[in-house]
Design a protein around this motif. Structure first.
Motif, PDB file in Angstrom:
ATOM      1  N   SER A 170     -11.333   7.670  15.414  1.00  0.00           N
ATOM      2  CA  SER A 170     -12.046   8.485  14.445  1.00  0.00           C
ATOM      3  C   SER A 170     -11.716   9.963  14.595  1.00  0.00           C
ATOM      4  N   ALA A 171     -11.890  10.696  13.492  1.00  0.00           N
ATOM      5  CA  ALA A 171     -11.736  12.149  13.540  1.00  0.00           C
ATOM      6  C   ALA A 171     -12.950  12.810  14.174  1.00  0.00           C
ATOM      7  N   TYR A 172     -14.005  12.032  14.401  1.00  0.00           N
ATOM      8  CA  TYR A 172     -15.239  12.566  14.986  1.00  0.00           C
ATOM      9  C   TYR A 172     -15.636  11.707  16.199  1.00  0.00           C
ATOM     10  N   PRO A 173     -14.925  11.820  17.288  1.00  0.00           N
ATOM     11  CA  PRO A 173     -15.142  10.930  18.437  1.00  0.00           C
ATOM     12  C   PRO A 173     -16.501  11.093  19.103  1.00  0.00           C
ATOM     13  N   ASP A 174     -17.135  12.233  18.938  1.00  0.00           N
ATOM     14  CA  ASP A 174     -18.426  12.460  19.589  1.00  0.00           C
ATOM     15  C   ASP A 174     -19.608  11.986  18.742  1.00  0.00           C
ATOM     16  N   ALA A 175     -19.329  11.494  17.545  1.00  0.00           N
ATOM     17  CA  ALA A 175     -20.415  11.142  16.622  1.00  0.00           C
ATOM     18  C   ALA A 175     -21.081   9.815  16.959  1.00  0.00           C
ATOM     19  N   TYR A 176     -20.444   9.004  17.782  1.00  0.00           N
ATOM     20  CA  TYR A 176     -21.017   7.688  18.083  1.00  0.00           C
ATOM     21  C   TYR A 176     -22.259   7.777  18.975  1.00  0.00           C
ATOM     22  N   ALA A 177     -22.331   8.811  19.796  1.00  0.00           N
ATOM     23  CA  ALA A 177     -23.386   8.897  20.809  1.00  0.00           C
ATOM     24  C   ALA A 177     -24.783   8.858  20.209  1.00  0.00           C
ATOM     25  N   LYS A 178     -24.955   9.449  19.036  1.00  0.00           N
ATOM     26  CA  LYS A 178     -26.306   9.532  18.466  1.00  0.00           C
ATOM     27  C   LYS A 178     -26.852   8.178  18.015  1.00  0.00           C
ATOM     28  N   HIS A 179     -25.996   7.169  17.976  1.00  0.00           N
ATOM     29  CA  HIS A 179     -26.441   5.833  17.549  1.00  0.00           C
ATOM     30  C   HIS A 179     -26.694   4.886  18.729  1.00  0.00           C
ATOM     31  N   GLU A 180     -26.534   5.372  19.948  1.00  0.00           N
ATOM     32  CA  GLU A 180     -26.589   4.472  21.101  1.00  0.00           C
ATOM     33  C   GLU A 180     -27.978   3.873  21.327  1.00  0.00           C
ATOM     34  N   SER A 181     -29.033   4.650  21.185  1.00  0.00           N
ATOM     35  CA  SER A 181     -30.376   4.103  21.410  1.00  0.00           C
ATOM     36  C   SER A 181     -30.662   2.969  20.435  1.00  0.00           C
ATOM     37  N   ALA A 182     -30.413   3.206  19.162  1.00  0.00           N
ATOM     38  CA  ALA A 182     -30.649   2.163  18.163  1.00  0.00           C
ATOM     39  C   ALA A 182     -29.739   0.968  18.395  1.00  0.00           C
ATOM     40  N   GLY A 183     -28.467   1.239  18.723  1.00  0.00           N
ATOM     41  CA  GLY A 183     -27.520   0.151  18.948  1.00  0.00           C
ATOM     42  C   GLY A 183     -27.922  -0.743  20.104  1.00  0.00           C
ATOM     43  N   ARG A 184     -28.404  -0.151  21.185  1.00  0.00           N
ATOM     44  CA  ARG A 184     -28.849  -0.933  22.336  1.00  0.00           C
ATOM     45  C   ARG A 184     -30.073  -1.783  21.995  1.00  0.00           C
ATOM     46  N   ALA A 185     -31.018  -1.182  21.266  1.00  0.00           N
ATOM     47  CA  ALA A 185     -32.236  -1.914  20.898  1.00  0.00           C
ATOM     48  C   ALA A 185     -31.922  -3.078  19.971  1.00  0.00           C
ATOM     49  N   ILE A 186     -31.094  -2.825  18.968  1.00  0.00           N
ATOM     50  CA  ILE A 186     -30.754  -3.870  18.000  1.00  0.00           C
ATOM     51  C   ILE A 186     -30.006  -5.012  18.676  1.00  0.00           C
ATOM     52  N   ALA A 187     -29.006  -4.673  19.485  1.00  0.00           N
ATOM     53  CA  ALA A 187     -28.225  -5.706  20.161  1.00  0.00           C
ATOM     54  C   ALA A 187     -29.070  -6.493  21.148  1.00  0.00           C
ATOM     55  N   SER A 188     -29.946  -5.810  21.874  1.00  0.00           N
ATOM     56  CA  SER A 188     -30.765  -6.489  22.872  1.00  0.00           C
ATOM     57  C   SER A 188     -31.748  -7.462  22.233  1.00  0.00           C
ATOM     58  N   THR A 189     -32.333  -7.082  21.110  1.00  0.00           N
ATOM     59  CA  THR A 189     -33.280  -7.985  20.446  1.00  0.00           C
ATOM     60  C   THR A 189     -32.557  -9.143  19.774  1.00  0.00           C
ATOM     61  N   LEU A 190     -31.468  -8.865  19.083  1.00  0.00           N
ATOM     62  CA  LEU A 190     -30.788  -9.916  18.324  1.00  0.00           C
ATOM     63  C   LEU A 190     -30.031 -10.894  19.215  1.00  0.00           C
ATOM     64  N   THR A 191     -29.702 -10.493  20.430  1.00  0.00           N
ATOM     65  CA  THR A 191     -29.094 -11.444  21.369  1.00  0.00           C
ATOM     66  C   THR A 191     -30.147 -12.204  22.172  1.00  0.00           C
ATOM     67  N   GLY A 192     -31.412 -11.865  21.973  1.00  0.00           N
ATOM     68  CA  GLY A 192     -32.491 -12.569  22.650  1.00  0.00           C
ATOM     69  C   GLY A 192     -32.823 -12.043  24.022  1.00  0.00           C
ATOM     70  N   LEU A 193     -32.132 -11.012  24.486  1.00  0.00           N
ATOM     71  CA  LEU A 193     -32.413 -10.460  25.813  1.00  0.00           C
ATOM     72  C   LEU A 193     -33.766  -9.768  25.864  1.00  0.00           C
ATOM     73  N   THR A 194     -34.215  -9.246  24.715  1.00  0.00           N
ATOM     74  CA  THR A 194     -35.548  -8.651  24.617  1.00  0.00           C
ATOM     75  C   THR A 194     -36.388  -9.501  23.677  1.00  0.00           C
ATOM     76  N   PRO A 195     -37.259 -10.347  24.207  1.00  0.00           N
ATOM     77  CA  PRO A 195     -38.117 -11.174  23.353  1.00  0.00           C
ATOM     78  C   PRO A 195     -39.137 -10.328  22.591  1.00  0.00           C
TER      79      PRO A 195
END
Length: 303
Positions: A170-195
């Motif tokens: 990407s032309a904006y390599p630092d832009a991904y960081a702001k989505h990490e909290s949401a990404g972790r929560a979404i992945a953790s719930t949808l994979t079943g790790l967080t009931p």
């Protein structure tokens, strides 16, 4: 003294009420505008325990991480995470993919983008990602992302933004960081790790999504789960009962079902002794069920 040089008497007192009236009117209009703006805002926000009808959305919470999605975004997130599960990839792969798609397309399957970029990950046909039709298929585009992800050296330990950048360039390599909290929560719930970490409200669904749900779950888990659809002869409501191998998979089935089909008429989901029952005026919580099923079983009811 000449007539024109006589002093002119000005009566100011009579104008004061008019000025006050104008000021009062301006203040009143401002107050009315402010109230209307507040009401409009409140109609878009969920307040627990009130009768305000919230906009359709989902919230994922996992430990200190959280993220909010529209039902469109949640549906796409379910496919992205589902493809990771289907490939046997760990939750971190799903997190990186969710973070990337959040930055590239806001988790929307866009038919436009910079140059010839398309889809959830803004992949480019001219760069060998596939044909436009292929890239616009969320399952295909998620799969192509994972194909590239697993080739990144140390992708399981490097910072998430660095791995995403290695794939996307990407032309904006630092832009991904702001989505990490949401990404972790979404992945953790949808994979079943967080009931019981995902909750949705959706009032615009058409209902009758039992066949779609069965197809979705079979696409992800295949023969690893048993899916039994049924229809209530009295109410006409569809019920999908899923038997899984373990509790983590059961929670993944439950929360992916909610994310993918929240707008299609889900009325309740039960996993073990926990039940989520849709409420049209609130972001319903998971609560203890009066009757329980096995921890490895999921019962989904659709209107």
């Amino acid at each position: 003294m000449p007539r024109h040089s006589q002093p002119v008497r000005r009566v100011y007192g009579r104008r004061r009420p008019v000025g006050r009236i104008i000021i009062a009117l301006v203040v009143t209009v401002a107050v009315v505008i402010g109230v209307v703006a507040v009401v409009r805002t409140l109609m878009q926000v969920t307040f627990s325990g009130t009768s305000i009808i919230p906009s359709d959305h989902c919230v994922a919470v996992a430990d200190a991480y959280s993220g909010s999605m529209t039902t469109e975004q949640a549906s796409n997130a379910a496919i992205i995470v589902g493809e990771a599960i289907r490939r046997g990839l760990p939750a971190r792969a799903a997190t990186i993919a969710i973070v990337t798609a959040s930055q590239e397309s806001s988790l929307r399957n866009l038919d436009y983008g910079d140059a010839d970029s398309l889809g959830l990950f803004q992949q480019r046909p001219s760069q060998g990602w596939g044909t436009p039709d292929q890239i616009m298929d969320p399952w295909y585009s998620a799969g192509k992302f994972y194909d590239a992800l697993v080739k990144v050296p140390d992708w399981q330990s490097k910072p998430i933004g660095d791995v995403a950048q290695a794939v996307q360039r990407s032309a904006y390599p630092d832009a991904y960081a702001k989505h990490e909290s949401a990404g972790r929560a979404i992945a953790s719930t949808l994979t079943g790790l967080t009931p019981a970490g995902l909750r949705c409200v959706a009032n615009d669904g058409q209902g009758g999504g039992g066949d779609e749900l069965t197809a979705l779950l079979t696409m992800i888990w295949g023969d690893a789960i048993t899916v039994t659809p049924a229809t209530d002869a009295t109410t006409g409501a569809a019920t999908v009962t899923v038997t899984t191998a373990d509790a983590t998979t059961a929670w993944a089935v439950a929360q992916i079902s909610m994310a993918q089909l929240a707008a299609s008429g889900l009325t309740s989901i039960q996993v073990g002794d926990q039940t989520w029952t849709h409420q049209s005026t609130d972001l319903a919580k998971w609560t203890p069920s009066p009757t329980s099923v096995q921890d490895t079983a999921v019962v989904v009811t659709l209107r």
